[in-house]
Motif scaffolding. Structure first.
Motif, PDB file in Angstrom:
ATOM      1  N   ARG A  19       0.850  -1.187   0.000  1.00 13.09           N
ATOM      2  CA  ARG A  19       0.000   0.000   0.000  1.00 13.09           C
ATOM      3  C   ARG A  19       0.881   1.230   0.000  1.00 13.09           C
ATOM      4  O   ARG A  19       1.691   1.421   0.919  1.00 13.09           O
ATOM      5  CB  ARG A  19      -0.945   0.028   1.196  1.00 13.09           C
ATOM      6  CG  ARG A  19      -1.973   1.152   1.070  1.00 13.09           C
ATOM      7  CD  ARG A  19      -3.020   1.153   2.161  1.00 13.09           C
ATOM      8  NE  ARG A  19      -2.551   1.782   3.375  1.00 13.09           N
ATOM      9  CZ  ARG A  19      -3.351   2.327   4.285  1.00 13.09           C
ATOM     10  NH1 ARG A  19      -4.671   2.320   4.086  1.00 13.09           N
ATOM     11  NH2 ARG A  19      -2.849   2.856   5.386  1.00 13.09           N
ATOM     12  N   SER A  21       1.243   5.392   0.105  1.00  9.48           N
ATOM     13  CA  SER A  21       0.568   6.559   0.663  1.00  9.48           C
ATOM     14  C   SER A  21       1.180   7.815   0.084  1.00  9.48           C
ATOM     15  O   SER A  21       2.383   7.878  -0.150  1.00  9.48           O
ATOM     16  CB  SER A  21       0.701   6.585   2.186  1.00  9.48           C
ATOM     17  OG  SER A  21       0.104   5.457   2.773  1.00  9.48           O
ATOM     18  N   GLN A  72      -8.852   7.836  -0.755  1.00  3.33           N
ATOM     19  CA  GLN A  72      -8.331   9.008  -0.049  1.00  3.33           C
ATOM     20  C   GLN A  72      -9.032   9.130   1.282  1.00  3.33           C
ATOM     21  O   GLN A  72     -10.162   8.671   1.445  1.00  3.33           O
ATOM     22  CB  GLN A  72      -8.529  10.283  -0.871  1.00  3.33           C
ATOM     23  CG  GLN A  72      -9.965  10.592  -1.225  1.00  3.33           C
ATOM     24  CD  GLN A  72     -10.075  11.684  -2.275  1.00  3.33           C
ATOM     25  OE1 GLN A  72      -9.111  12.023  -2.949  1.00  3.33           O
ATOM     26  NE2 GLN A  72     -11.257  12.256  -2.422  1.00  3.33           N
ATOM     27  N   THR A  78      -4.350  12.482   2.657  1.00  3.07           N
ATOM     28  CA  THR A  78      -3.578  11.342   2.180  1.00  3.07           C
ATOM     29  C   THR A  78      -4.351  10.588   1.108  1.00  3.07           C
ATOM     30  O   THR A  78      -5.551  10.341   1.271  1.00  3.07           O
ATOM     31  CB  THR A  78      -3.244  10.380   3.331  1.00  3.07           C
ATOM     32  OG1 THR A  78      -2.620  11.107   4.393  1.00  3.07           O
ATOM     33  CG2 THR A  78      -2.294   9.287   2.857  1.00  3.07           C
ATOM     34  N   TYR A  80      -4.179   7.009  -1.110  1.00  3.61           N
ATOM     35  CA  TYR A  80      -3.590   5.679  -1.007  1.00  3.61           C
ATOM     36  C   TYR A  80      -3.690   4.925  -2.330  1.00  3.61           C
ATOM     37  O   TYR A  80      -4.606   5.162  -3.120  1.00  3.61           O
ATOM     38  CB  TYR A  80      -4.320   4.863   0.064  1.00  3.61           C
ATOM     39  CG  TYR A  80      -4.350   5.516   1.416  1.00  3.61           C
ATOM     40  CD1 TYR A  80      -5.458   6.249   1.832  1.00  3.61           C
ATOM     41  CD2 TYR A  80      -3.261   5.401   2.280  1.00  3.61           C
ATOM     42  CE1 TYR A  80      -5.494   6.852   3.076  1.00  3.61           C
ATOM     43  CE2 TYR A  80      -3.294   5.992   3.534  1.00  3.61           C
ATOM     44  CZ  TYR A  80      -4.414   6.724   3.919  1.00  3.61           C
ATOM     45  OH  TYR A  80      -4.434   7.313   5.151  1.00  3.61           O
ATOM     46  N   GLN A  82      -3.704   0.889  -2.955  1.00  2.00           N
ATOM     47  CA  GLN A  82      -3.596  -0.494  -2.524  1.00  2.00           C
ATOM     48  C   GLN A  82      -3.299  -1.352  -3.741  1.00  2.00           C
ATOM     49  O   GLN A  82      -4.072  -1.357  -4.698  1.00  2.00           O
ATOM     50  CB  GLN A  82      -4.894  -0.948  -1.858  1.00  2.00           C
ATOM     51  CG  GLN A  82      -4.885  -2.395  -1.421  1.00  2.00           C
ATOM     52  CD  GLN A  82      -3.906  -2.667  -0.306  1.00  2.00           C
ATOM     53  OE1 GLN A  82      -3.804  -1.898   0.657  1.00  2.00           O
ATOM     54  NE2 GLN A  82      -3.156  -3.770  -0.411  1.00  2.00           N
TER      55      GLN A  82
END
Length: 126
Positions: A19, A21, A72, A78, A80, A82
């Motif tokens: 993941r 960020s 988000q 942030t 992300y 995945q």
């Protein structure tokens, strides 16, 4: 100005997950498309996944559909990525980017995206 800082890259075996960020700070985040691009050695940088300001629209490259998910947090501090079922061909430097594009977030051209992070490396071994 928008500042973007990526984290979460690393090395993983094929089939594994990571993941990523992207921590965002600065102005006008509420109107920006944000997302992820990648560049493999010897190849051009390409769009991977993007999300619009309210999170209602997401866009994916065909090569990652069904495997990667962009999201988000509520405050949009942030974003992300995945990444599941990783393949060796996913090996690349992954960059977070942002552009003031409203609700539609095209994967190309890259010039739409004004702000870029420094990148985080992802290596997938077979």
């Amino acid at each position: 100005r928008v500042r973007l800082v990526e984290s979460g890259g690393g090395s993983v075996q094929a089939g594994g997950s990571l993941r990523l960020s992207c921590a965002a700070s600065g102005d006008a985040q509420s109107t920006f498309c944000m997302g992820w691009f990648r560049q493999a050695p010897g190849k051009k940088r390409e769009g991977v996944a993007l999300i619009n300001a309210d999170g209602g629209n997401t866009y994916y490259a065909d090569s990652v559909k069904g495997r990667f998910t962009i999201s988000q947090d509520t405050g949009r501090n942030t974003v992300y990525l995945q990444m599941n079922s990783l393949k060796p061909e996913d090996t690349a430097m992954y960059y977070c980017a942002a552009g003031n594009l409203g609700n539609r977030c095209p994967l190309t051209p890259l010039t739409h995206y004004t702000f870029w992070g420094q990148g985080t490396r992802v290596t997938v071994s077979s």
